[in-house]
Design a protein around this motif. Structure first.
Motif, PDB file in Angstrom:
ATOM      1  N   LEU A  85       0.840  -1.192   0.000  1.00  0.00           N
ATOM      2  CA  LEU A  85       0.000   0.000   0.000  1.00  0.00           C
ATOM      3  C   LEU A  85       0.877   1.245   0.000  1.00  0.00           C
ATOM      4  N   ALA A  86       0.480   2.217  -0.774  1.00  0.00           N
ATOM      5  CA  ALA A  86       1.247   3.452  -0.887  1.00  0.00           C
ATOM      6  C   ALA A  86       0.825   4.449   0.190  1.00  0.00           C
ATOM      7  N   ASN A  87       1.726   5.339   0.541  1.00  0.00           N
ATOM      8  CA  ASN A  87       1.429   6.428   1.461  1.00  0.00           C
ATOM      9  C   ASN A  87       1.836   7.716   0.758  1.00  0.00           C
ATOM     10  N   ALA A  88       0.874   8.615   0.541  1.00  0.00           N
ATOM     11  CA  ALA A  88       1.101   9.803  -0.277  1.00  0.00           C
ATOM     12  C   ALA A  88       1.659  10.989   0.492  1.00  0.00           C
ATOM     13  N   VAL A  89       1.904  10.857   1.772  1.00  0.00           N
ATOM     14  CA  VAL A  89       2.391  12.001   2.560  1.00  0.00           C
ATOM     15  C   VAL A  89       3.835  11.756   3.003  1.00  0.00           C
ATOM     16  N   PRO A  90       4.579  12.818   3.296  1.00  0.00           N
ATOM     17  CA  PRO A  90       5.953  12.657   3.770  1.00  0.00           C
ATOM     18  C   PRO A  90       5.993  12.181   5.224  1.00  0.00           C
ATOM     19  N   CYS A  91       7.147  11.740   5.656  1.00  0.00           N
ATOM     20  CA  CYS A  91       7.283  11.166   7.004  1.00  0.00           C
ATOM     21  C   CYS A  91       7.718  12.188   8.058  1.00  0.00           C
ATOM     22  N   GLY A  92       7.779  13.466   7.712  1.00  0.00           N
ATOM     23  CA  GLY A  92       8.269  14.488   8.645  1.00  0.00           C
ATOM     24  C   GLY A  92       7.510  14.549   9.955  1.00  0.00           C
ATOM     25  N   SER A  93       6.189  14.504   9.902  1.00  0.00           N
ATOM     26  CA  SER A  93       5.397  14.563  11.136  1.00  0.00           C
ATOM     27  C   SER A  93       5.708  13.376  12.035  1.00  0.00           C
ATOM     28  N   ALA A  94       5.844  12.206  11.431  1.00  0.00           N
ATOM     29  CA  ALA A  94       6.158  11.012  12.223  1.00  0.00           C
ATOM     30  C   ALA A  94       7.506  11.165  12.919  1.00  0.00           C
ATOM     31  N   LEU A  95       8.467  11.777  12.259  1.00  0.00           N
ATOM     32  CA  LEU A  95       9.774  11.998  12.886  1.00  0.00           C
ATOM     33  C   LEU A  95       9.672  12.969  14.052  1.00  0.00           C
ATOM     34  N   LEU A  96       8.847  14.008  13.913  1.00  0.00           N
ATOM     35  CA  LEU A  96       8.665  14.959  15.011  1.00  0.00           C
ATOM     36  C   LEU A  96       7.909  14.343  16.182  1.00  0.00           C
ATOM     37  N   TRP A  97       6.985  13.451  15.887  1.00  0.00           N
ATOM     38  CA  TRP A  97       6.201  12.797  16.949  1.00  0.00           C
ATOM     39  C   TRP A  97       6.971  11.673  17.620  1.00  0.00           C
ATOM     40  N   ALA A  98       8.002  11.160  16.980  1.00  0.00           N
ATOM     41  CA  ALA A  98       8.690   9.957  17.467  1.00  0.00           C
ATOM     42  C   ALA A  98       9.179  10.052  18.909  1.00  0.00           C
ATOM     43  N   PRO A  99       9.858  11.129  19.334  1.00  0.00           N
ATOM     44  CA  PRO A  99      10.322  11.136  20.735  1.00  0.00           C
ATOM     45  C   PRO A  99       9.178  11.000  21.738  1.00  0.00           C
ATOM     46  N   TRP A 100       8.066  11.673  21.486  1.00  0.00           N
ATOM     47  CA  TRP A 100       6.931  11.620  22.403  1.00  0.00           C
ATOM     48  C   TRP A 100       6.255  10.259  22.343  1.00  0.00           C
ATOM     49  N   PHE A 101       6.127   9.725  21.156  1.00  0.00           N
ATOM     50  CA  PHE A 101       5.530   8.397  20.989  1.00  0.00           C
ATOM     51  C   PHE A 101       6.373   7.345  21.695  1.00  0.00           C
ATOM     52  N   LEU A 102       7.689   7.411  21.497  1.00  0.00           N
ATOM     53  CA  LEU A 102       8.575   6.419  22.117  1.00  0.00           C
ATOM     54  C   LEU A 102       8.580   6.546  23.636  1.00  0.00           C
ATOM     55  N   ALA A 103       8.536   7.777  24.136  1.00  0.00           N
ATOM     56  CA  ALA A 103       8.480   7.978  25.591  1.00  0.00           C
ATOM     57  C   ALA A 103       7.188   7.392  26.165  1.00  0.00           C
ATOM     58  N   ALA A 104       6.068   7.670  25.514  1.00  0.00           N
ATOM     59  CA  ALA A 104       4.787   7.134  25.994  1.00  0.00           C
ATOM     60  C   ALA A 104       4.735   5.623  25.842  1.00  0.00           C
ATOM     61  N   HIS A 105       5.261   5.125  24.745  1.00  0.00           N
ATOM     62  CA  HIS A 105       5.272   3.672  24.530  1.00  0.00           C
ATOM     63  C   HIS A 105       6.157   2.985  25.574  1.00  0.00           C
ATOM     64  N   GLY A 106       7.311   3.564  25.857  1.00  0.00           N
ATOM     65  CA  GLY A 106       8.196   3.016  26.883  1.00  0.00           C
ATOM     66  C   GLY A 106       7.560   3.034  28.257  1.00  0.00           C
ATOM     67  N   TRP A 107       6.886   4.130  28.573  1.00  0.00           N
ATOM     68  CA  TRP A 107       6.204   4.236  29.864  1.00  0.00           C
ATOM     69  C   TRP A 107       5.100   3.183  29.968  1.00  0.00           C
ATOM     70  N   ALA A 108       4.328   3.018  28.908  1.00  0.00           N
ATOM     71  CA  ALA A 108       3.262   2.010  28.917  1.00  0.00           C
ATOM     72  C   ALA A 108       3.846   0.615  29.076  1.00  0.00           C
ATOM     73  N   TRP A 109       4.935   0.351  28.398  1.00  0.00           N
ATOM     74  CA  TRP A 109       5.580  -0.959  28.493  1.00  0.00           C
ATOM     75  C   TRP A 109       6.088  -1.224  29.901  1.00  0.00           C
ATOM     76  N   MET A 110       6.713  -0.202  30.524  1.00  0.00           N
ATOM     77  CA  MET A 110       7.248  -0.373  31.882  1.00  0.00           C
ATOM     78  C   MET A 110       6.169  -0.548  32.922  1.00  0.00           C
ATOM     79  N   THR A 111       5.007   0.084  32.715  1.00  0.00           N
ATOM     80  CA  THR A 111       3.943  -0.003  33.694  1.00  0.00           C
ATOM     81  C   THR A 111       2.961  -1.130  33.418  1.00  0.00           C
ATOM     82  N   GLY A 112       3.162  -1.838  32.303  1.00  0.00           N
ATOM     83  CA  GLY A 112       2.282  -2.955  31.983  1.00  0.00           C
ATOM     84  C   GLY A 112       0.980  -2.545  31.307  1.00  0.00           C
TER      85      GLY A 112
END
Length: 117
Positions: A85-112
């Protein structure tokens, strides 16, 4: 509470108006910005890069588009060269969101908590 805060409370004075205004502003921003849903196809397209890379370890957007099918029914277009499947948008927003996403994902993983992205 310090002694001066206790004295202020006993004297009938509450918290500083500036403090109340800042707290109200932060709460309003939190309500506006921390909504747990995605509206429209563009948000799904931008988010697909981040979720697919972190959760699946690839850039195959099939499961992201299927999960958000009620927003992405018009997005199911295949790239003839890759067969994915194609994605017609650039990945810039995902790169900007990545630190916050990874922090929240890590916190969720650590807390179960659920780590479904």
């Amino acid at each position: 509470m310090t002694e001066s805060d206790q004295a202020d409370t006993r004297a009938g004075r509450g918290p500083d108006r500036r403090t109340v205004a800042w707290v109200a502003l932060w709460l309003a921003l939190a309500v506006a910005m921390l909504r747990p849903w995605i509206h429209g196809a563009d948000g799904t397209r931008y988010y697909a890069y981040l979720r697919s890379a972190v959760m699946d370890g690839d850039l195959d957007f099939r499961n992201e588009y299927e999960h958000y099918a009620h927003y992405t029914s018009d997005l199911m277009r295949f790239d003839p060269e890759t067969g994915r499947l194609a994605n017609a948008v650039p990945c810039g927003s995902a790169l900007l969101w990545a630190p916050w996403f990874l922090a929240a994902h890590g916190w969720a993983w650590m807390t179960g908590a659920a780590t479904e992205g």
